[in-house]
Design a protein around this motif. Structure first.
Motif, PDB file in Angstrom:
ATOM      1  N   ALA A 252     -90.156  22.018 -27.653  1.00 13.89           N
ATOM      2  CA  ALA A 252     -90.248  21.807 -26.205  1.00 13.89           C
ATOM      3  C   ALA A 252     -89.638  22.997 -25.485  1.00 13.89           C
ATOM      4  N   ALA A 253     -90.112  23.240 -24.281  1.00 16.22           N
ATOM      5  CA  ALA A 253     -89.588  24.334 -23.464  1.00 16.22           C
ATOM      6  C   ALA A 253     -88.254  23.932 -22.846  1.00 16.22           C
ATOM      7  N   VAL A 254     -87.311  24.853 -22.817  1.00 18.30           N
ATOM      8  CA  VAL A 254     -86.014  24.640 -22.173  1.00 18.30           C
ATOM      9  C   VAL A 254     -86.114  25.135 -20.731  1.00 18.30           C
ATOM     10  N   GLU A 255     -85.747  24.272 -19.790  1.00 22.38           N
ATOM     11  CA  GLU A 255     -85.803  24.600 -18.360  1.00 22.38           C
ATOM     12  C   GLU A 255     -87.155  25.228 -17.986  1.00 22.38           C
ATOM     13  N   PRO A 256     -88.252  24.502 -18.213  1.00 26.61           N
ATOM     14  CA  PRO A 256     -89.573  25.097 -17.962  1.00 26.61           C
ATOM     15  C   PRO A 256     -89.821  25.461 -16.505  1.00 26.61           C
ATOM     16  N   ASP A 257     -89.187  24.761 -15.567  1.00 29.19           N
ATOM     17  CA  ASP A 257     -89.391  25.093 -14.155  1.00 29.19           C
ATOM     18  C   ASP A 257     -88.885  26.487 -13.826  1.00 29.19           C
TER      19      ASP A 257
END
Length: 741
Positions: A700-705
């Motif tokens: 999963a992406a970390v802090e995708p925003d």
């Protein structure tokens, strides 16, 4: 008054005047270009790069207008008018100082220079002619030596070097202005130790080495002889020293001596693999004592500035790395060579600092065959026209010398190549520590028996699947270890540290590894098994056997084998290397690692490929056919890829340090230092495996925003095994809960 850059002040009292910016960039670019005798060219480029800001539409944009304005192409037009003979070269870099160097004509995806020059532009205010005084005439640099076989390659190279001078000058001036006026700070530049200081520190360290063994006495002889060559005129050199001969520090000592003697500026150490950049950088920092930390800059492609998504990080990494303003730079072959053929401003910015440097190419034989001819041409051009000394440093010297003997010449290679080592043939004999032999074809059961017959043995195979299967077959036996790039670097280091302790204690140590262990890993086994591969790889494998010379060569066995299992055959791109090795073994089976055998191997390898296969994309022909008006800068960048990178990085939360760094991302603005902390915790995964992991929610992406998919972390830690590393090929992935946070 016309302005170059604005601030938040509405009365414009602290805006940067356009005249000041152009003159400053012209001066800075001239200083950089003077490194290779092209100061006036740099000045002209700097004065013209933003001349398109002398327009009403651009000034309105500084005041907040949303309209888009091309401010780069106007200077390209003036260069063509002012300098009819050389203006086209300047036009490329002026028009591209933001977007990057474009193709001259339409052979790629981006808008070519030709189309940009034909587009309508807003009229310039005539005040520019009063504020900007251009050089009257531009002549080719006086020392420029031309080669008829690659004249337009040389023009393209000069353009890229000038582009580096311009974009670095523009970045520095713009960054200085905004740092001072928006943040109230003056950015610190320079202040690193001088080469003289570093040489004194290295001398102090080398003075502590003791000639207490035959090997150490020979290392001392090599060091003294190599340093004595430092007064030779700059140019092209080879340093042919067998593994274990101390060539790493000998090459650094030569480079410092040579650079100081000839007024050169820095040492650039080019390493083939990212995995050992940190290791070699640590060796240099240690050797340079208290000055090592400030002197040595690491720069490689992992988390490169061009991949960052936030402005603060881009600026910070560019300051630290992209202009290579350090006395000792340790980088990868990918970063070095791809930059020499790059078109983007961020990748090219460092190039002018390669001029006037000593470039050490460690394990020079690892340059990929499909790019060998353009790579050799670039190295030769650096030595020919940019005051660069190039040192090919390896135990298995590739046959890259261009000579007058058609039977021994690498056409388009390096002319006048001079050897730095004392009597390489004698060194090979004196440092010979192993016996190399081919033991025939082995099935997996026979190979397992070979492993179990010796308590301390290293087996190197050609793919991860074979390594995994072989390890599983002996995993229950004492001292079984497995090394693979499926493990993150921190994990591999821990395994290696444990292995070294076990070896030193004389306990069972049976290691199954892919070729990663050949890349400068300091281990010492009495026996090494190596699946058929290139002779240079076999030589590297042999360097892990009897490394310190404590045993006789007769008692130190390097056994080459052919795998009976077709599933474990070398991948297609490696088969040609293995085939050349088999042929050399027929002729030099009594001593397959002799210098004569190595030379025969490379000549056979290059002959088998043919000139076209050594420039797979026809890059040199593409440049020559393009001529001045059609130089294919953008296409060169797209096609010159040392690694066809279809892999993605997955971060492994392997320990508390990794988990803490991942937590920092939640509130970080600039992530450069965090990215560097996380780099040793990454595993490169093929695109198909990455998609499979993503599909089942294992990553999963970390802090995708904030960062998009820049930081992809393994959340199903069941897929990471303490012996095997990351498993992305198992179709029965289980979704797992994250325990990172």
């Amino acid at each position: 008054m016309f302005y170059a850059h604005s601030t938040s002040t509405t009365d414009k009292s602290d805006w940067q005047g356009l005249e000041d910016h152009l003159k400053s960039v012209g001066r800075l670019a001239a200083e950089r270009a003077e490194r290779f005798g092209a100061g006036p060219w740099g000045e002209a480029a700097g004065l013209l790069h933003d001349i398109g800001k002398y327009t009403i539409p651009f000034q309105r944009r500084l005041e907040g207008s949303p309209e888009r304005v091309d401010h780069s192409t106007a200077g390209a037009h003036i260069a063509l008018e002012q300098y009819p003979q050389v203006g086209h070269l300047l036009a490329y870099l002026i028009a591209g100082h933001h977007a990057g160097l474009a193709n001259g004509r339409d052979i790629g995806e981006r808008t070519p220079l030709k189309n940009r020059l034909e587009a309508d532009l807003p009229p310039l205010d005539s005040v520019w002619q009063q504020e900007v005084a251009l050089p009257d005439e531009l002549l080719p640099p006086a020392h420029l030596q031309q080669r008829r076989d690659r004249a337009f390659f040389q023009y393209a190279f000069l353009t890229r070097m000038l582009f580096s001078c311009l974009v670095d000058a523009d970045f520095v001036d713009t960054e200085t202005f905004y740092s001072l006026h928006e943040k109230g700070i003056t950015l610190a530049r320079g202040g690193r130790p001088t080469l003289d200081v570093l040489r004194d520190a290295l001398d102090q360290r080398l003075a502590t080495f003791q000639a207490d063994s035959d090997v150490n006495r020979l290392r001392g002889e090599i060091l003294s002889h190599v340093r004595a060559q430092a007064e030779l005129s700059p140019g092209r050199f080879s340093l042919t020293v067998p593994t274990g001969g101390g060539k790493t520090l000998a090459s650094l000592a030569f480079a410092l001596d040579h650079a100081i003697t000839h007024g050169m500026d820095r040492v650039i150490y080019v390493i083939p693999f990212t995995s050992i950049v940190e290791q070699n950088a640590a060796v240099f920092r240690d050797a340079l004592g208290e000055h090592g930390e400030a002197a040595v800059l690491e720069h490689h492609s992992a988390f490169d500035a061009g991949n960052q998504s936030d402005r603060n990080t881009i600026d910070k990494l560019r300051r630290d790395s992209e202009n290579w303003d350090a006395p000792v730079v340790v980088t990868t072959a990918v970063q070095f060579f791809e930059s020499l053929f790059a078109a983007k401003s961020s990748r090219c910015r460092k190039l002018h600092n390669i001029a006037g440097s000593v470039v050490i190419l460690d394990e020079a034989q690892t340059i990929p065959l499909p790019l060998l001819r353009p790579s050799a041409a670039a190295l030769d051009e650096l030595a020919l026209n940019y005051r660069t000394s190039v040192v090919l440093c390896t135990a298995t010297q590739p046959a890259l010398a261009e000579t007058d003997d058609p039977e021994r010449s690498f056409v388009g290679g390096l002319r006048d190549l001079r050897e730095l080592a004392p009597e390489p043939d004698r060194l090979y004999r004196d440092l010979k520590r192993v016996t190399v032999r081919h033991i025939g074809t082995l099935d997996d059961e026979a190979l397992r028996d070979e492993l179990l017959a010796t308590e301390q043995v290293l087996c190197i195979v050609n793919n991860r699947r074979h390594a995994r299967a072989l390890f599983e077959s002996i995993a229950d036996r004492p001292g079984a270890y497995h090394l693979t790039t499926s493990m993150c670097a921190v994990h591999r280091r821990r395994v290696l540290a444990e292995m070294r302790q076990v070896l030193k204690a004389g306990q069972p140590c049976r290691v199954i590894s892919t070729s990663l262990i050949e890349a400068g890993v300091d281990v010492d086994f009495p026996r090494v098994l190596r699946a058929e591969a290139g002779l240079d790889s076999i030589a590297q494998a042999a360097g892990r056997c009897n490394r310190e010379g404590r045993r006789s060569a007769a008692d130190s066995d390097v056994a080459i084998f052919t795998s009976a299992n077709e599933d474990w055959a070398p991948p297609p791109e490696l088969k040609k290397f293995a085939q050349a090795t088999v042929e050399v073994l027929r002729r030099h089976g009594d001593d397959p690692l002799s210098l004569a055998a190595v030379e025969a191997y490379f000549r056979l390898l290059y002959w088998q490929q043919g000139p076209q296969e050594l420039d797979k994309h026809g890059l040199l022909k593409l440049v020559e056919d393009g001529r001045i008006e059609g130089l294919p800068f953008d296409t060169l960048e797209q096609k010159f890829r040392m690694i066809e990178n279809n892999q993605r990085a997955v971060i492994i939360p392997f320990d508390d340090t990794a988990r803490a760094a991942l937590r920092e991302l939640a509130y970080a603005e600039g992530v450069g230092s965090i990215a560097r902390k996380l780099q040793p915790y990454t595993v490169q995964v093929p695109q198909q495996g990455f998609a499979a992991l993503e599909r089942v929610g294992a990553i999963a992406a970390v802090e995708p925003d904030k960062f998009g998919e820049q930081f992809m972390v393994l959340v199903n830690e069941d897929l990471y095994d303490e012996h095997m590393g990351l498993n992305w090929s198992d179709p029965t992935f289980r979704s797992g809960e994250s325990n990172i946070w």
